[in-house]
Scaffold this active site. Structure first.
Site, short mmCIF file in Angstrom:
data_model
loop_
_atom_site.label_atom_id
_atom_site.label_comp_id
_atom_site.label_asym_id
_atom_site.label_seq_id
_atom_site.Cartn_x
_atom_site.Cartn_y
_atom_site.Cartn_z
CG HIS A 46 2.97 0.72 -1.37
ND1 HIS A 46 3.93 0.47 -2.32
CD2 HIS A 46 1.84 1.00 -2.05
CE1 HIS A 46 3.41 0.60 -3.53
NE2 HIS A 46 2.14 0.92 -3.40
CG HIS A 121 2.32 -5.35 -6.26
ND1 HIS A 121 3.60 -4.98 -5.92
CD2 HIS A 121 1.80 -4.30 -6.96
CE1 HIS A 121 3.84 -3.76 -6.37
NE2 HIS A 121 2.77 -3.33 -7.01
#
Length: 322
Positions: A46, A121
């Protein structure tokens, strides 16, 4: 469905998987070599690139306004908190590949004043092209291993930026790219015969339509629990599994816990790895223990900090169940 373990024993239960699964696809049971990739178990990561996040970069477009406001008000101190809760992997792409990861969750953005595209991110990470070249070099040494690159969040990119990213992928991977084919025929024996090692899933319909080498994001549905509690994560994954998979598609089960603003404030001196990573992995392993593979089974399972616990061997073991 009950969940396994609790957060009180996370630190005492930390075990790292250091086994080498760099060639696990070539060692699968012979009957699985002609089975579609969508019907075998594939471990994934992830926010696969987040080990590259840089504290010296701006807050990324993926961040909510609350995060931007905090960093504007408190500067580097707030940015350190963003960093601790945005990093979801500690292994490099090459280390992940050596450990057996074959699915990569990728999020890309432009960066003001830069011509290159970057992984993001919370903050900005490495330049995309450089990382793709690293992966390609690894694939050259492992000609029977196949990877899935899922470009599922693309921020502040216009048509020129999309074409730049696609041009990079075509240039780097070239003949290794598997064009869109019937998912029922996308099996290892077929891919090996053609020399295809890379399936690119690209979540931008206009761009995909212009390039037969790009698989639409619709081929890669992904179940995101979006919860902070392990029992809820397990229950949601179980509910989706019981409901059944979409036919003719790959299928991602996300074994991750997602922090909220409240979570970060509650554990402000800690990190996503400290608070969530191992307890999520223990529970996704629990979710997997009675599952199998096949058209109605598990396919891609992803986690944060994939080296923890027995996550990778637990996913791969599904391929060897009787």
């Amino acid at each position: 469905m009950a969940a396994a373990g609790d957060s009180t024993n996370v630190e005492n239960s930390k075990i790292e998987n250091e086994e080498d699964y760099s060639d696990w696809m070539s060692k699968l049971p012979e009957k699985l070599l002609c089975e579609p990739l969508k019907n075998i178990a594939i471990p994934g990561s992830h926010d696969s690139f987040s080990y590259t996040l840089d504290l010296n970069t701006p807050v990324s477009p993926s961040s909510p306004d609350t995060v931007r406001n905090l960093v504007s008000a408190f500067g580097d101190m707030a940015k350190k908190i963003v960093y601790k809760w945005s990093v979801t992997q500690s292994l490099t792409f090459i280390q992940q590949l050596d450990r057996g990861i074959r699915y990569f969750d990728l999020r890309v953005s432009t960066l003001k004043g830069k011509a290159e595209l970057y992984f993001v991110h919370g903050l900005y990470g490495a330049e995309v092209g450089t990382c793709m070249c690293e992966i390609k070099s690894w694939l050259d040494k492992h000609p029977k291993e196949v990877i899935l690159l899922d470009f599922n969040h693309l921020y502040e990119m216009d048509s020129t930026d999309h074409e730049q990213l696609v041009a990079t992928l075509l240039s780097v991977f070239d003949s290794k790219l598997c064009p869109v084919i019937d998912t029922e025929t996308a099996a290892l024996n077929v891919l090996w015969e053609k020399g295809w090692q890379v399936l690119v899933f690209y979540h931008h319909p206009v761009t995909v339509g212009d390039h037969p080498e790009l698989w639409s994001g619709s081929y890669m549905p992904s179940v995101w629990p979006n919860v902070t509690e392990a029992p809820k994560m397990v229950n949601l994954l179980e509910a989706h599994f019981t409901r059944g998979r979409p036919q003719g598609k790959f299928y991602v089960s996300q074994g991750v816990l997602t922090p909220t603003g409240t979570t970060v404030l509650q554990y402000i001196s800690r990190s996503l790895q400290d608070v969530f990573a191992l307890i999520a992995i223990k529970n996704v392993q629990y979710f997997m223990k009675d599952k199998g593979i096949g058209p109605r089974g598990l396919n891609i399972v992803i986690a944060d900090f994939v080296e923890l616990g027995d996550f990778i061997p637990s996913v791969l073991a599904l391929n060897h169940k009787a």
